[in-house]
Design an enzyme around this catalytic site. Structure first.
Site, short mmCIF file in Angstrom:
data_model
loop_
_atom_site.label_atom_id
_atom_site.label_comp_id
_atom_site.label_asym_id
_atom_site.label_seq_id
_atom_site.Cartn_x
_atom_site.Cartn_y
_atom_site.Cartn_z
N ASP A 227 35.66 29.11 48.43
CA ASP A 227 36.22 29.91 47.35
C ASP A 227 36.99 28.98 46.40
OD1 ASP A 227 36.63 33.05 46.72
OD2 ASP A 227 38.50 32.00 46.25
N TYR A 363 42.92 32.51 38.16
CA TYR A 363 41.70 32.89 37.46
C TYR A 363 41.88 32.70 35.95
CZ TYR A 363 39.74 34.99 41.69
OH TYR A 363 39.23 35.20 42.95
N HIS A 420 31.56 34.36 53.49
CA HIS A 420 32.40 33.70 52.50
C HIS A 420 33.67 33.11 53.12
CE1 HIS A 420 34.02 33.03 48.47
NE2 HIS A 420 35.13 33.63 48.82
#
Length: 445
Positions: A227, A363, A420
């Site tokens: 990630d 982000y 993930h």
């Protein structure tokens, strides 16, 4: 702290900080650091104070946990979804069951005790406190390894991999494959500090991690992540600081420019894709059409979405559970991969530290496509790159794309289980992958 405007000046600041750190010794006499407030420290010059490594201890106040339970009990629920699946998001029955357990049966103190049983520390780098776990192997010549978590993860997602990595002989491995493990919380996450200025993106975090490893006395080391951890590891690979021997990622940035262009426009896949490439395209297209709203919100409005998450435990739980369901190798039922307690440990960590907003700003800072090889500038990476592809990943990176994207690719392997959250779901398997991937680099220590 003044804003650092360029990579060059940031690197200079980090180098000065690292140099000041050399020769300083960790000492328990500086006292412990609370989870929510640092204890007073003896006065010291600013540069020396920043270079100190202080012991860290977690203790969330009882009133914080009592307030959490009160908020859970007072939850105002929306009406039930109008479909029989998860296409509208987290199903009401699923999240109500989890949140009810959170408020009545879950015990954060168990997670706290596990954390406090680990060697934990905090140090200040470029004006931000970085909290980290540092477990040394009992085996000689262990390879130093820094592991970076992602979102909605935390160092808790890596906890189960510490044993197999540091003590391989207890888990079917060889002593010569041992690692010393460093697991920091990224700025704005967990018990690390929350940046008060802009600029804390993957590049700056990568530079900070190099300072941290050298501050710990490691002159050679490797970096790993999934990630956001993959993005940070890629950044470190581009920076190639002295002593970084190589990186391993389990969410590589491999999407070629022509495929990225088609995905961005919603066009059909380019002609000539292999079966594996077409499957990867379809997985990414599905994410962009149906599952990428969370990222769009955090890229554009992290502050706005943060108000609701900071105020509502149920909202916080649903926001994170949605990704546990979508990204574990579980067919949409995350409890096939993680226990309720494991998920709630992570959710509670975000709640008690009030880091939903500060973590989302990463982000906003990055604001690019982390799967896109060109945007991630993977061609600029000069150190050896190892890649493991897990079947439940957001997309399964084809070997063909990976070889095109990473010119220094030294290891590629597809495994048959895990998703993930690789270290969380399959800690033993991930440890085996890291042993194999980094074995050729050990002789360079």
């Amino acid at each position: 702290m003044s804003t650092v405007s360029t990579p060059q000046t940031r690197r200079s600041s980090f180098v000065k900080s690292a140099t000041a750190a050399l020769g300083l010794v960790m000492a328990a006499t500086f006292g412990s650091v609370s989870a929510l407030a640092a204890t007073d420290q003896p006065a010291a010059p600013a540069a020396a104070q920043d270079a100190l490594i202080r012991p860290f201890h977690v203790h969330v106040p009882d009133e914080t946990l009592a307030d959490l339970r009160r908020r859970i009990a007072a939850t105002r629920w929306p009406d039930k979804e109008t479909v029989a699946d998860q296409t509208q998001g987290v199903q009401e029955a699923k999240i109500q069951e989890l949140v009810q357990y959170w408020g009545t049966g879950y015990d954060w103190r168990k997670a706290e005790a596990r954390l406090n049983a680990l060697p934990m520390f905090v140090t200040t780098i470029d004006g931000v406190d970085i909290q980290f776990i540092h477990v040394k192997s009992r085996h000689p010549n262990a390879l130093p390894l820094i592991i970076t978590h992602g979102w909605p993860g935390s160092p808790l997602e890596i906890e189960k991999a510490i044993g197999p990595l540091t003590d391989p002989t207890a888990y079917g491995g060889r002593a010569e494959d041992a690692f010393d493990v460093v697991i920091p919380s990224m700025p704005g996450y967990g018990f690390s500090g929350k940046p008060t200025d802009t600029g804390w993106g993957p590049e700056r975090i990568g530079l900070a991690w190099d300072v941290l490893m050298k501050r710990l006395g490691y002159q050679h080391y490797v970096s790993q992540g999934g990630d956001w951890g993959s993005v940070v590891a890629d950044a470190m690979g581009r920076q190639a600081p002295a002593g970084l021997l190589g990186i391993h990622v389990n969410m590589p940035a491999t999407v070629p420019p022509d495929v990225a262009k088609a995905l961005g426009s919603g066009a059909p896949p380019p002609r000539g894709l292999s079966g594996a490439e077409k499957a990867a395209y379809e997985s990414l297209a599905d994410l962009y059409k149906k599952g990428g709203g969370y990222a769009a919100m955090m890229v554009t409005r992290p502050q706005t979405e943060g108000y609701g998450l900071a105020d509502s435990p149920a909202g916080q739980a649903a926001w994170m559970y949605d990704k546990f369901a979508a990204w574990t190798y579980s067919g949409g039922d995350p409890e096939r991969a993680l226990t309720k307690d494991e998920m709630l440990d992570d959710i509670t960590l975000y709640w008690v530290t009030n880091t939903s907003t500060s973590s989302a700003r990463l982000y906003w800072e990055n604001n690019n496509n982390n799967f896109n090889a060109r945007e991630q500038r993977t061609a600029d990476i000069s150190v050896p790159v190892a890649v493991t592809v897990f079947p439940g990943e957001i997309y399964r990176a084809p070997r063909s794309w990976t070889e095109r994207s990473y010119p220094t690719l030294s290891y590629f392997h597809e495994v048959d289980k895990g998703g993930h959250f690789a270290a969380w779901e399959q800690p033993q398997l991930l440890a085996e992958e890291l042993r194999a991937a980094f074995r050729p680099l050990r002789r360079q220590q």
